[in-house]
Motif scaffolding. Structure first.
Motif, PDB file in Angstrom:
ATOM      1  N   ILE A   1      33.981  28.692  31.215  1.00  0.00           N
ATOM      2  CA  ILE A   1      34.898  29.806  30.961  1.00  0.00           C
ATOM      3  C   ILE A   1      36.291  29.242  30.698  1.00  0.00           C
ATOM      4  O   ILE A   1      36.871  28.572  31.558  1.00  0.00           O
ATOM      5  CB  ILE A   1      34.918  30.804  32.130  1.00  0.00           C
ATOM      6  N   GLY A   2      36.808  29.503  29.513  1.00  0.00           N
ATOM      7  CA  GLY A   2      38.097  28.957  29.111  1.00  0.00           C
ATOM      8  C   GLY A   2      39.272  29.824  29.535  1.00  0.00           C
ATOM      9  O   GLY A   2      39.122  30.984  29.927  1.00  0.00           O
ATOM     10  N   LEU A   3      40.450  29.239  29.429  1.00  0.00           N
ATOM     11  CA  LEU A   3      41.679  29.958  29.782  1.00  0.00           C
ATOM     12  C   LEU A   3      41.890  31.187  28.901  1.00  0.00           C
ATOM     13  O   LEU A   3      42.350  32.222  29.378  1.00  0.00           O
ATOM     14  CB  LEU A   3      42.893  29.032  29.661  1.00  0.00           C
ATOM     15  N   ALA A   4      41.556  31.097  27.621  1.00  0.00           N
ATOM     16  CA  ALA A   4      41.755  32.236  26.724  1.00  0.00           C
ATOM     17  C   ALA A   4      40.922  33.433  27.185  1.00  0.00           C
ATOM     18  O   ALA A   4      41.411  34.575  27.195  1.00  0.00           O
ATOM     19  CB  ALA A   4      41.398  31.861  25.291  1.00  0.00           C
ATOM     20  N   THR A   5      39.685  33.185  27.594  1.00  0.00           N
ATOM     21  CA  THR A   5      38.828  34.261  28.110  1.00  0.00           C
ATOM     22  C   THR A   5      39.431  34.847  29.376  1.00  0.00           C
ATOM     23  O   THR A   5      39.469  36.067  29.561  1.00  0.00           O
ATOM     24  CB  THR A   5      37.405  33.732  28.394  1.00  0.00           C
ATOM     25  N   LEU A   6      39.936  33.978  30.239  1.00  0.00           N
ATOM     26  CA  LEU A   6      40.540  34.446  31.476  1.00  0.00           C
ATOM     27  C   LEU A   6      41.794  35.270  31.197  1.00  0.00           C
ATOM     28  O   LEU A   6      41.983  36.335  31.791  1.00  0.00           O
ATOM     29  CB  LEU A   6      40.871  33.268  32.392  1.00  0.00           C
ATOM     30  N   TYR A   7      42.646  34.814  30.278  1.00  0.00           N
ATOM     31  CA  TYR A   7      43.863  35.574  29.930  1.00  0.00           C
ATOM     32  C   TYR A   7      43.505  36.967  29.430  1.00  0.00           C
ATOM     33  O   TYR A   7      44.102  37.965  29.837  1.00  0.00           O
ATOM     34  CB  TYR A   7      44.675  34.864  28.847  1.00  0.00           C
ATOM     35  N   ARG A   8      42.541  37.043  28.520  1.00  0.00           N
ATOM     36  CA  ARG A   8      42.133  38.345  27.968  1.00  0.00           C
ATOM     37  C   ARG A   8      41.561  39.248  29.060  1.00  0.00           C
ATOM     38  O   ARG A   8      41.831  40.449  29.085  1.00  0.00           O
ATOM     39  CB  ARG A   8      41.111  38.160  26.840  1.00  0.00           C
ATOM     40  N   THR A   9      40.788  38.660  29.962  1.00  0.00           N
ATOM     41  CA  THR A   9      40.167  39.446  31.025  1.00  0.00           C
ATOM     42  C   THR A   9      41.225  39.932  32.018  1.00  0.00           C
ATOM     43  O   THR A   9      41.176  41.094  32.453  1.00  0.00           O
ATOM     44  CB  THR A   9      39.072  38.629  31.728  1.00  0.00           C
ATOM     45  N   LEU A  10      42.180  39.102  32.358  1.00  0.00           N
ATOM     46  CA  LEU A  10      43.264  39.540  33.252  1.00  0.00           C
ATOM     47  C   LEU A  10      44.053  40.692  32.631  1.00  0.00           C
ATOM     48  O   LEU A  10      44.426  41.643  33.323  1.00  0.00           O
ATOM     49  CB  LEU A  10      44.220  38.376  33.570  1.00  0.00           C
ATOM     50  N   LYS A  11      44.275  40.611  31.318  1.00  0.00           N
ATOM     51  CA  LYS A  11      44.973  41.702  30.624  1.00  0.00           C
ATOM     52  C   LYS A  11      44.171  42.996  30.765  1.00  0.00           C
ATOM     53  O   LYS A  11      44.742  44.074  31.009  1.00  0.00           O
ATOM     54  CB  LYS A  11      45.172  41.343  29.157  1.00  0.00           C
ATOM     55  N   LEU A  12      42.864  42.905  30.647  1.00  0.00           N
ATOM     56  CA  LEU A  12      42.005  44.081  30.818  1.00  0.00           C
ATOM     57  C   LEU A  12      42.075  44.612  32.253  1.00  0.00           C
ATOM     58  O   LEU A  12      42.102  45.833  32.469  1.00  0.00           O
ATOM     59  CB  LEU A  12      40.563  43.760  30.448  1.00  0.00           C
ATOM     60  N   PHE A  13      42.111  43.712  33.235  1.00  0.00           N
ATOM     61  CA  PHE A  13      42.226  44.142  34.637  1.00  0.00           C
ATOM     62  C   PHE A  13      43.502  44.958  34.846  1.00  0.00           C
ATOM     63  O   PHE A  13      43.491  45.987  35.517  1.00  0.00           O
ATOM     64  CB  PHE A  13      42.243  42.942  35.588  1.00  0.00           C
ATOM     65  N   VAL A  14      44.603  44.477  34.273  1.00  0.00           N
ATOM     66  CA  VAL A  14      45.881  45.186  34.412  1.00  0.00           C
ATOM     67  C   VAL A  14      45.803  46.542  33.721  1.00  0.00           C
ATOM     68  O   VAL A  14      46.196  47.571  34.288  1.00  0.00           O
ATOM     69  CB  VAL A  14      47.047  44.331  33.867  1.00  0.00           C
ATOM     70  N   GLU A  15      45.280  46.564  32.495  1.00  0.00           N
ATOM     71  CA  GLU A  15      45.154  47.822  31.756  1.00  0.00           C
ATOM     72  C   GLU A  15      44.236  48.813  32.470  1.00  0.00           C
ATOM     73  O   GLU A  15      44.468  50.021  32.427  1.00  0.00           O
ATOM     74  CB  GLU A  15      44.636  47.561  30.340  1.00  0.00           C
ATOM     75  N   ALA A  16      43.209  48.300  33.142  1.00  0.00           N
ATOM     76  CA  ALA A  16      42.265  49.156  33.864  1.00  0.00           C
ATOM     77  C   ALA A  16      42.844  49.659  35.183  1.00  0.00           C
ATOM     78  O   ALA A  16      42.307  50.581  35.788  1.00  0.00           O
ATOM     79  CB  ALA A  16      40.959  48.399  34.123  1.00  0.00           C
ATOM     80  N   GLY A  17      43.933  49.033  35.633  1.00  0.00           N
ATOM     81  CA  GLY A  17      44.563  49.459  36.882  1.00  0.00           C
ATOM     82  C   GLY A  17      43.992  48.827  38.128  1.00  0.00           C
ATOM     83  O   GLY A  17      44.243  49.307  39.238  1.00  0.00           O
ATOM     84  N   ILE A  18      43.266  47.725  37.985  1.00  0.00           N
ATOM     85  CA  ILE A  18      42.716  47.066  39.172  1.00  0.00           C
ATOM     86  C   ILE A  18      43.498  45.815  39.553  1.00  0.00           C
ATOM     87  O   ILE A  18      43.237  45.216  40.593  1.00  0.00           O
ATOM     88  CB  ILE A  18      41.222  46.720  39.000  1.00  0.00           C
TER      89      ILE A  18
END
Length: 165
Positions: free
Chosen positions: A58-75
């Motif tokens: 799992i690369g940093l780019a995948t992690l960055y995108r996923t963290l952005k989704l976590f923030v947008e989802a409110g978690i």
């Protein structure tokens, strides 16, 4: 965080992905599991190091995108504590922070007296309070007292000038 909170965050993220038409992937699930299992305020790099222990692919780019989704989802919440980096914490009930300017330790706390005082101050000024963030900076009990006079980690230290008599 309780098992109910963790389950609610997982469900929130699943519903968010469904509403957005995004897939639930093994990588997103693993990042979510590792993120929800921590009580720390992590940088993306720190979270990546934890995730890499489970799956080094799992690369940093995948992690960055996923963290952005976590923030947008409110978690997840993004936090900046004056170090020049963004930290992420699992969204939870309101709390405030004590931040050690020497070692970077972050202590979460809740104090009803402070909450009541903030409400009273807002009311006295005719202000409608919608949210707030309280961060107190100083030196933790594990750092020597003289560290309070040293520049803080990651950012220049500024103190108000002494008032002239």
């Amino acid at each position: 965080m309780t098992a109910i909170d963790l389950k609610a965050h997982r469900e929130t993220f699943e519903h968010f992905l469904d509403r957005r038409g995004l897939r639930r992937t093994r990588q997103r699930e693993l990042i979510l599991d590792v993120f929800l299992a921590t009580d720390d305020h992590l940088t993306s790099e720190e979270l990546h190091a934890l995730v890499s222990k489970e799956d080094a692919s799992i690369g940093l780019a995948t992690l960055y995108r996923t963290l952005k989704l976590f923030v947008e989802a409110g978690i997840a919440s993004e936090r900046a504590f004056g170090e020049g980096v963004t930290r992420y914490e699992v969204r939870q009930a309101h709390h405030d922070h004590l931040i050690c300017t020497n070692c970077g330790r972050i202590i979460e706390f809740e104090d009803e007296t402070i909450e009541e005082l903030q409400d009273a101050i807002a009311e006295r000024h005719g202000f409608t309070l919608t949210w707030h963030r309280l961060e107190l900076y100083g030196t933790c009990p594990d750092c020597p007292a003289e560290a309070a006079d040293a520049p803080r980690r990651g950012a220049p230290r500024s103190r108000p000038a002494a008032a002239a008599d």
